[in-house]
Design a protein around this motif. Sequence first.
Motif, PDB file in Angstrom:
ATOM      1  N   ARG A 226       0.797  -1.213   0.000  1.00 30.86           N
ATOM      2  CA  ARG A 226       0.000   0.000   0.000  1.00 30.86           C
ATOM      3  C   ARG A 226       0.844   1.285   0.000  1.00 30.86           C
ATOM      4  NH1 ARG A 226      -5.102   1.726   2.784  1.00 30.86           N
ATOM      5  NH2 ARG A 226      -4.678   3.924   2.789  1.00 30.86           N
TER       6      ARG A 226
ATOM      7  N   ASP B  38      -8.435   8.902  -2.848  1.00 29.15           N
ATOM      8  CA  ASP B  38      -8.631   8.033  -1.687  1.00 29.15           C
ATOM      9  C   ASP B  38      -8.391   6.565  -2.058  1.00 29.15           C
ATOM     10  OD1 ASP B  38      -9.487   6.591   0.478  1.00 29.15           O
ATOM     11  OD2 ASP B  38     -11.496   7.470   0.562  1.00 29.15           O
ATOM     12  N   HIS B  39      -7.277   6.042  -1.581  1.00 27.85           N
ATOM     13  CA  HIS B  39      -6.845   4.680  -1.912  1.00 27.85           C
ATOM     14  C   HIS B  39      -7.899   3.624  -1.556  1.00 27.85           C
ATOM     15  CE1 HIS B  39      -3.646   1.613  -2.547  1.00 27.85           C
ATOM     16  NE2 HIS B  39      -4.282   0.958  -1.594  1.00 27.85           N
ATOM     17  N   ASP B  40      -8.628   3.862  -0.479  1.00 29.42           N
ATOM     18  CA  ASP B  40      -9.569   2.847   0.007  1.00 29.42           C
ATOM     19  C   ASP B  40     -10.989   3.023  -0.515  1.00 29.42           C
ATOM     20  OD1 ASP B  40      -7.704   1.414   1.644  1.00 29.42           O
ATOM     21  OD2 ASP B  40      -7.689   3.182   2.941  1.00 29.42           O
ATOM     22  N   SER B  41     -11.167   3.971  -1.405  1.00 31.18           N
ATOM     23  CA  SER B  41     -12.506   4.183  -1.933  1.00 31.18           C
ATOM     24  C   SER B  41     -12.785   3.182  -3.057  1.00 31.18           C
ATOM     25  CB  SER B  41     -12.632   5.619  -2.440  1.00 31.18           C
ATOM     26  OG  SER B  41     -13.967   5.902  -2.755  1.00 31.18           O
TER      27      SER B  41
ATOM     28  N   HIS C 263      -4.704  -1.897  -6.362  1.00 29.76           N
ATOM     29  CA  HIS C 263      -6.005  -1.782  -5.695  1.00 29.76           C
ATOM     30  C   HIS C 263      -6.604  -0.382  -5.736  1.00 29.76           C
ATOM     31  CE1 HIS C 263      -6.449  -5.812  -4.443  1.00 29.76           C
ATOM     32  NE2 HIS C 263      -5.328  -5.835  -3.737  1.00 29.76           N
ATOM     33  N   HIS C 264      -5.760   0.611  -5.938  1.00 26.75           N
ATOM     34  CA  HIS C 264      -6.262   1.987  -5.950  1.00 26.75           C
ATOM     35  C   HIS C 264      -7.420   2.105  -6.962  1.00 26.75           C
ATOM     36  CE1 HIS C 264      -5.256   6.219  -4.882  1.00 26.75           C
ATOM     37  NE2 HIS C 264      -6.155   6.390  -5.835  1.00 26.75           N
TER      38      HIS C 264
ATOM     39  N   ASN D 264     -16.088  -6.695  -0.720  1.00 24.34           N
ATOM     40  CA  ASN D 264     -15.826  -5.996  -1.984  1.00 24.34           C
ATOM     41  C   ASN D 264     -16.012  -6.973  -3.135  1.00 24.34           C
ATOM     42  OD1 ASN D 264     -15.177  -3.718  -0.577  1.00 24.34           O
ATOM     43  ND2 ASN D 264     -12.972  -3.819  -0.996  1.00 24.34           N
TER      44      ASN D 264
END
Length: 321
Positions: free
Chosen positions: A30, A90-93, A141-142, A251
């Motif tokens: 990450r 936002d990486h986790d969006s 993953h971004h 997800n």
Amino acid sequence: MSSELRWHPFLKEWVIVAGKVQERPVLPPREKCPLCYGGIEVPKPYDLLVFENRFPSLTKETSDITPFEDEIYKLRGGQGICEVVLYTMDHDSSVSRMPLEQIEKLVLVWEDRFKDLSSLEFIKYVFIFENRGEIIGVSLHHPHGQIYAFPFIPPIIEKELNSSKEYYDKNNKCLFCSILDKEKGEKDRLVYENKYFTAFMPFFGKYPFELHIYSNRHLGSLSEMTYGEKMYLAEMIGKIAKAYDNVYGFNFSYMMVLHQKPSKGDYPFYHFHIEFYSLHRDKDKIKYLASVESGAGTFINPLAPEDSAKLLRDSIGRLEK
Ligand SMILES: [Zn+2]
Ligand SMILES: [Zn+2]
Ligand SMILES: [Zn+2]
């Protein structure tokens, strides 16, 4: 190294040979995400950003390739453009978690890129898509999507064009409009409707959880939509992404592809739509594509579209509570 196109003589389709793709980073930790602000691709803060893929499958320049052709084999440069679309910093969006206005911006960016790339002389087809989740083969993953601007019309689009033209010539009606009428009439595969779009699991879906979104109005691409339609398209995409994540509470991996008319020429018989495919077939089971799909070209869908439509409708019902 430029990308090559090699003609498949009995399937009659192009295969892309692209050595550059081998250099793509695969699932970096990450803190080394190249798509986060400060990462190698994005030194400045951004909202929504499009840039050319550093490891493209199709290359802008192909002058180092010498085309050749004999009666069987054919090779030429794979001239095209591959772009990456970063949805948010936002990486986790994800589409399922982004605010609606961010998805609205995404739709407008898609339209802009579609128009721009379509206008290039060597581009025949602009393909906008998103791969999500490791089981689909995602290497970063971004939250991001991609655009491939092809120097040819890819075979699935070609097939859709041929079938819809044949139907149109015979019935004087659009094949996709007719499918929409049938699905609206039969109802058990409908998933969600808003003012301008309809989402359903088609009768003939090849993948588990395959879902199609059709514009209610007969039109061929994003650039024929009114502003209102584009906003409702964003609402629809956000809703479907949320519904997928809410089916099993994780997800949800998917492929999302936009099917629009080709960049050049007139296709009054073609109809804009989005297709989603997934490999999930149950909470902890994955449908892999194997010999029958790859070697015979026949898909086995383990989950009836009527059942997956119900799962998704229930999921939307729970979201709205
Ligand atoms: Zn990131
Ligand atoms: Zn239509
Ligand atoms: Zn399609």
